[in-house]
Structure formats: structure tokens, C-alpha cells
Write a protein that holds these residues in place. Structure first.
Motif, PDB file in Angstrom:
ATOM      1  N   UNK A 106     -17.055 -16.036  -0.197  1.00  0.00           N
ATOM      2  CA  UNK A 106     -17.972 -15.913   1.204  1.00  0.00           C
ATOM      3  C   UNK A 106     -17.513 -15.355   2.375  1.00  0.00           C
ATOM      4  N   UNK A 107     -16.231 -14.529   1.866  1.00  0.00           N
ATOM      5  CA  UNK A 107     -15.647 -13.875   2.989  1.00  0.00           C
ATOM      6  C   UNK A 107     -15.844 -12.383   3.295  1.00  0.00           C
ATOM      7  N   UNK A 108     -16.481 -11.979   4.268  1.00  0.00           N
ATOM      8  CA  UNK A 108     -16.835 -10.728   4.516  1.00  0.00           C
ATOM      9  C   UNK A 108     -15.859  -9.535   4.093  1.00  0.00           C
ATOM     10  N   UNK A 109     -16.362  -8.827   3.471  1.00  0.00           N
ATOM     11  CA  UNK A 109     -15.535  -7.511   2.762  1.00  0.00           C
ATOM     12  C   UNK A 109     -15.633  -6.352   3.609  1.00  0.00           C
ATOM     13  N   UNK A 110     -17.019  -6.028   4.091  1.00  0.00           N
ATOM     14  CA  UNK A 110     -17.263  -4.946   5.078  1.00  0.00           C
ATOM     15  C   UNK A 110     -18.388  -5.288   5.807  1.00  0.00           C
ATOM     16  N   UNK A 111     -18.470  -4.429   7.143  1.00  0.00           N
ATOM     17  CA  UNK A 111     -19.879  -4.291   7.755  1.00  0.00           C
ATOM     18  C   UNK A 111     -19.988  -2.922   8.287  1.00  0.00           C
ATOM     19  N   UNK A 112     -21.282  -2.416   8.381  1.00  0.00           N
ATOM     20  CA  UNK A 112     -21.562  -1.209   8.867  1.00  0.00           C
ATOM     21  C   UNK A 112     -22.994  -1.145   9.792  1.00  0.00           C
ATOM     22  N   UNK A 113     -23.139  -0.458  10.597  1.00  0.00           N
ATOM     23  CA  UNK A 113     -24.302  -0.310  11.370  1.00  0.00           C
ATOM     24  C   UNK A 113     -24.815   1.204  11.132  1.00  0.00           C
ATOM     25  N   UNK A 114     -26.037   1.597  11.285  1.00  0.00           N
ATOM     26  CA  UNK A 114     -26.570   2.696  11.197  1.00  0.00           C
ATOM     27  C   UNK A 114     -26.986   3.161  12.442  1.00  0.00           C
ATOM     28  N   UNK A 153     -28.125  -9.163  19.202  1.00  0.00           N
ATOM     29  CA  UNK A 153     -28.119  -8.479  20.667  1.00  0.00           C
ATOM     30  C   UNK A 153     -27.697  -7.109  20.589  1.00  0.00           C
ATOM     31  N   UNK A 154     -27.498  -6.530  19.344  1.00  0.00           N
ATOM     32  CA  UNK A 154     -26.964  -5.200  19.146  1.00  0.00           C
ATOM     33  C   UNK A 154     -28.472  -4.381  19.142  1.00  0.00           C
ATOM     34  N   UNK A 155     -29.563  -4.702  18.842  1.00  0.00           N
ATOM     35  CA  UNK A 155     -30.752  -3.999  18.529  1.00  0.00           C
ATOM     36  C   UNK A 155     -30.496  -2.677  17.521  1.00  0.00           C
ATOM     37  N   UNK A 156     -29.521  -3.362  16.480  1.00  0.00           N
ATOM     38  CA  UNK A 156     -29.637  -2.462  15.325  1.00  0.00           C
ATOM     39  C   UNK A 156     -29.716  -3.001  13.816  1.00  0.00           C
ATOM     40  N   UNK A 157     -29.767  -2.190  12.995  1.00  0.00           N
ATOM     41  CA  UNK A 157     -29.701  -2.825  11.675  1.00  0.00           C
ATOM     42  C   UNK A 157     -28.172  -2.772  11.008  1.00  0.00           C
ATOM     43  N   UNK A 158     -27.590  -3.702  10.398  1.00  0.00           N
ATOM     44  CA  UNK A 158     -26.491  -3.836   9.932  1.00  0.00           C
ATOM     45  C   UNK A 158     -26.385  -4.244   8.576  1.00  0.00           C
ATOM     46  N   UNK A 159     -25.491  -3.940   7.709  1.00  0.00           N
ATOM     47  CA  UNK A 159     -25.315  -4.275   6.439  1.00  0.00           C
ATOM     48  C   UNK A 159     -23.901  -4.747   6.089  1.00  0.00           C
ATOM     49  N   UNK A 160     -23.846  -5.826   5.415  1.00  0.00           N
ATOM     50  CA  UNK A 160     -22.617  -6.488   5.018  1.00  0.00           C
ATOM     51  C   UNK A 160     -22.573  -6.828   3.708  1.00  0.00           C
ATOM     52  N   UNK A 161     -21.069  -6.565   3.111  1.00  0.00           N
ATOM     53  CA  UNK A 161     -20.814  -7.115   1.793  1.00  0.00           C
ATOM     54  C   UNK A 161     -20.134  -8.315   1.963  1.00  0.00           C
ATOM     55  N   UNK A 162     -20.262  -9.348   1.103  1.00  0.00           N
ATOM     56  CA  UNK A 162     -19.503 -10.422   1.331  1.00  0.00           C
ATOM     57  C   UNK A 162     -19.026 -10.799  -0.099  1.00  0.00           C
TER      58      UNK A 162
END
Length: 181
Positions: free
Chosen positions: A74-82, A60-69
Motif C-alpha cells: 500500500x506504499x506509493x511508488x510514484x505520482x504524476x500530474x498531467x 485543491x490542485x484542480x488537476x488530474x493525478x495518477x498514482x502507482x501503489x
């Protein structure tokens, strides 16, 4: 579809969720994600022994996000949007194309974005982030209609085709470019 990535004896399959398997046996290890239909499909992921790097596009954000897992748990380390960093330049519809670990230690992300005001062109962007923290180190934006999927060469330099010439972007000095014929 799944564009599988192998690292440290594990196979990672980014799809509706990110699935991790023991590479030698196929034994399921863990899953990550909420199963959204726009989740991690059609984005070229990468991994190192510690983390898996994946991208997500769409609603729903209409953006691209990247994640480090975390590759083990399998736990999320970080997340960022551009988003755009240029004054007066707005983007929407950001689509992550690929993530690549460079030999210099950057996580290089190629993505496209549509300009809000200019309905004709899309931005093709290369950005380097710190794989441990997700903090952006540098970014190069080309406002032409060339797809970002062609923008990353897997030798540690971003390469942008322009007709018969490719423009190489050095990691240490993203403002300096050289023509590669």
C-alpha cells in the motif's frame, strides 16, 4: 462507489481511500490515501501483480493525478500530474477517466481537460506512461468535445470515436492513425 479491480489474489477498491482486501476471504489488508472527498472515486483503475494504478480528480490542485501503489504494502511508488504540452495552450479541470494496462506494456490513461482560453471545448487525451516509473511515453490530444471515457479500448490501442468512424492510435507510433469502421 467502488469500481473494484482484482489482481494477484487481491481485490482493490478505489473510493475515498484505496482499500485492499484478500480476494478469497475479504480480509482487509491495507488502505492508501488521505480520505479527501475527491480522492479515487469514479475513476476506472487497473492493477498488475506488483502495483495498483489509480487516478484522483479535483481540489485543491484542480488537476488530474495518477498514482502507482505497491500492491503488497500500500506504499506509493510514484505520482504524476498531467498538464498541456503545447505552447500557449493552458488546461484546467483535468479529470482522469480510466487507466488501462495495454498488452504492449503501457499504462494508458484517458483524461479530459478544459481549455482555459477556449471556453467551449474540452480536450480528450490519451497518454501512455511507463507503469514502473510514471514517465510519459506518448500522448494524443483531440480538441473536440468528445468524452475521454469512450477513448480507450482494452486491446492495447487507443480508439477515438468520430461519428461513424473510430480513429485507432498505435502505441509504437502515436502520430500514425488509421480509420476503423
Amino acid at each position: 462507489p467502488c469500481m473494484a479491480v482484482v489482481a494477484a489474489g487481491r481485490l482493490f477498491c478505489p473510493a475515498v481511500r484505496l482499500f485492499a482486501f484478500e480476494a478469497a476471504t475479504g480480509q482487509p489488508l491495507w488502505t492508501y490515501g488521505d480520505g479527501r472527498p475527491d480522492s479515487f472515486q469514479l475513476v476506472e483503475a487497473t492493477a498488475d501483480p506488483d502495483r495498483v494504478y489509480i487516478g484522483r480528480n479535483g481540489a485543491p490542485e484542480n488537476d488530474g493525478r495518477i498514482f502507482a501503489v505497491d500492491a503488497q504494502t500500500g506504499a506509493r511508488v510514484w505520482e504524476r500530474a498531467f498538464e498541456s504540452t503545447r505552447p500557449g495552450e493552458d488546461w484546467h479541470g483535468i479529470k482522469v477517466q480510466s487507466l488501462t494496462l495495454s498488452p504492449e506494456g503501457d499504462l494508458v490513461v484517458a483524461f479530459t481537460a478544459e481549455y482555459v482560453r477556449l471556453q467551449i471545448f474540452s480536450a480528450a487525451v490519451l497518454a501512455a506512461v511507463d507503469p514502473a516509473t510514471g514517465e510519459e511515453r506518448w500522448r494524443v490530444v483531440d480538441g473536440g468535445p468528445v468524452g475521454a471515457e469512450d477513448a480507450v479500448e482494452r486491446i492495447g490501442r487507443g480508439v477515438k470515436p468520430r461519428g461513424d468512424v473510430a480513429v485507432a492510435v498505435e502505441r509504437r507510433s502515436p502520430d500514425r492513425v488509421e480509420d476503423v469502421h
